[in-house]
Design a protein around this motif. Structure first.
Motif, PDB file in Angstrom:
ATOM      1  N   MET A 190       0.386  -1.297  -0.067  1.00 33.90           N
ATOM      2  CA  MET A 190      -0.228   0.318  -0.032  1.00 33.90           C
ATOM      3  C   MET A 190       0.817   1.351   0.293  1.00 33.90           C
ATOM      4  N   ARG A 191       0.976   2.422  -0.449  1.00 36.22           N
ATOM      5  CA  ARG A 191       1.279   3.527  -1.056  1.00 36.22           C
ATOM      6  C   ARG A 191       0.467   4.076  -0.775  1.00 36.22           C
ATOM      7  N   ALA A 211       1.075   7.973 -10.272  1.00 37.34           N
ATOM      8  CA  ALA A 211       1.856   8.038  -9.712  1.00 37.34           C
ATOM      9  C   ALA A 211       1.744   6.605  -8.761  1.00 37.34           C
ATOM     10  N   GLY A 212       1.061   5.752  -8.661  1.00 36.46           N
ATOM     11  CA  GLY A 212       1.038   4.102  -8.126  1.00 36.46           C
ATOM     12  C   GLY A 212      -0.121   4.749  -6.935  1.00 36.46           C
ATOM     13  N   LEU A 213      -1.014   5.551  -6.698  1.00 39.95           N
ATOM     14  CA  LEU A 213      -0.667   6.316  -4.989  1.00 39.95           C
ATOM     15  C   LEU A 213      -1.733   4.791  -4.906  1.00 39.95           C
ATOM     16  N   ASP A 214      -2.576   4.373  -3.682  1.00 31.74           N
ATOM     17  CA  ASP A 214      -3.277   3.757  -3.617  1.00 31.74           C
ATOM     18  C   ASP A 214      -4.040   5.271  -2.310  1.00 31.74           C
ATOM     19  N   ALA A 271      -8.399   6.395  -1.949  1.00 33.64           N
ATOM     20  CA  ALA A 271      -8.124   6.285  -0.934  1.00 33.64           C
ATOM     21  C   ALA A 271      -8.341   7.900  -0.795  1.00 33.64           C
ATOM     22  N   LEU A 272      -8.879   8.816  -0.334  1.00 29.41           N
ATOM     23  CA  LEU A 272      -8.521  10.253  -0.449  1.00 29.41           C
ATOM     24  C   LEU A 272      -8.905   9.999   1.764  1.00 29.41           C
ATOM     25  N   SER A 314       2.837   3.791   6.460  1.00 33.54           N
ATOM     26  CA  SER A 314       2.796   2.824   6.408  1.00 33.54           C
ATOM     27  C   SER A 314       1.212   2.328   7.100  1.00 33.54           C
ATOM     28  N   PRO A 315       0.966   1.363   6.461  1.00 29.48           N
ATOM     29  CA  PRO A 315      -0.536   0.720   6.949  1.00 29.48           C
ATOM     30  C   PRO A 315      -0.955   1.389   7.939  1.00 29.48           C
TER      31      PRO A 315
END
Ligand code: AMP
Ligand code: FE
Ligand code: FE
Ligand code: ZN
Length: 281
Positions: A1-2, A28-31, A57-58, A263-264
């Protein structure tokens, strides 16, 4: 998860609209991305709509401008607060108003030496946006006086320049209190970013912790490494969360989305601690 927990849109001094910023984050591949415009939550609606569309996700957020008694500028990130909370909204409105008149005064001073007018600067401010020196910088670029924002900030717009004017902002401990009362999670943004100007000492950090500070933004390009070590020690000592982020401003700064991540596990805690609003998924 980014996960990138610090970005700006045209609602403050970023160069991309909230919707475009969300699309850039996806590319940019962000989650997960937090929108943290200076002293404003006006981007939350359009960003949420885009986030649901793009499958990102915001985390609705904000970066609150603060100033200590000795004039040191401090930024406090707020995540997931209630955007309708009156005391917090009144305080950031006060800062936004002060930022506007301050920018007008800076342009007045600049006008003595450069062919710049307030009308020029207004061209670079999106409707209702929180005004900052970057908007003045954009105007200096358009006028051909500097080549980019970074150059403007290297001399003409620094706090040491004769054109500089300060503006009202709450004490950082007060901002932490207001964020907490609004159900938000309060994180000290780039605490040792000495390139921005003077940084606060243990006294102010202690006041912020006493007021309910919950985290430190450690992985940020403006925090030099020796300072980061000290921040890790403070975080461990006081049980504070530690975050990482880009502080993306679109084309306005070299910072790239996802250059530092959170980090998640920390995100999970931020979500669990917040009571003011919810993550948009
Ligand atoms: P202000 O909010 O008016 O005090 O201006 C500070 C803002 O200027 C920060 O939030 C940054 O986004 C931006 N800024 C500071 N230094 C630079 C730089 N070297 N290049 C581009 N933007 C900068
Ligand atoms: Fe900014
Ligand atoms: Fe900041
Ligand atoms: Zn920022």
């Amino acid at each position: 998860m980014r996960i990138d927990l610090h970005t700006h849109s045209t609602v403050s001094d970023g160069t991309e609209s909230p919707a475009v910023l969300i699309r850039t984050a996806r590319d940019a591949g962000l989650d997960v991305v937090a929108l943290t415009d200076h002293d404003s939550t006006a981007g939350w609606g359009p960003a949420a709509e885009a986030a649901q569309l793009e499958g990102v996700a915001l985390i609705p957020g904000m970066e609150v401008s603060c100033r200590t008694e000795t004039g040191i500028s401090v930024h406090v990130l707020s995540y997931l607060h209630n955007p309708l909370n009156a005391p917090l909204m009144e305080e950031i409105q006060r800062s936004r108003d002060a930022r506007l008149s301050r920018a007008e005064r800076m342009v007045e001073r600049l006008g003595a030496d450069y062919p710049i007018t307030w009308a020029d600067v207004q061209e670079h401010i999106a409707e209702g946006a929180t005004v900052g020196r970057p908007h003045i910088a954009d105007s200096l670029v358009t006028l051909g006086i500097v080549s980019d924002r970074s150059e403007a900030f290297s001399h003409i717009l620094t706090a040491a320049s004769p054109y500089w004017v300060g503006h009202y902002a709450p004490h950082p401990a007060r901002a932490v209190e207001l964020i907490r009362q609004a159900g938000g999670v309060a994180v000290f943004a780039h605490p040792v970013a000495s390139a921005r100007g003077r940084v606060v000492g243990d006294d102010v950090v202690g006041q912020m912790i006493d007021a309910g500070l919950q985290g430190l933004e450690i992985e940020h390009r403006d925090n030099p490494e020796p300072g980061r070590q000290e921040l890790r020690r403070i975080a461990a000592q006081h049980g504070l969360l530690t975050t990482g982020s880009s502080d993306y401003h679109g084309e306005g700064k070299p910072n790239r989305l996802g250059e530092n991540l959170t980090s998640p596990a920390v995100l999970e805690q931020i979500e669990a601690l917040a009571t003011g609003s919810v993550v948009v998924r």
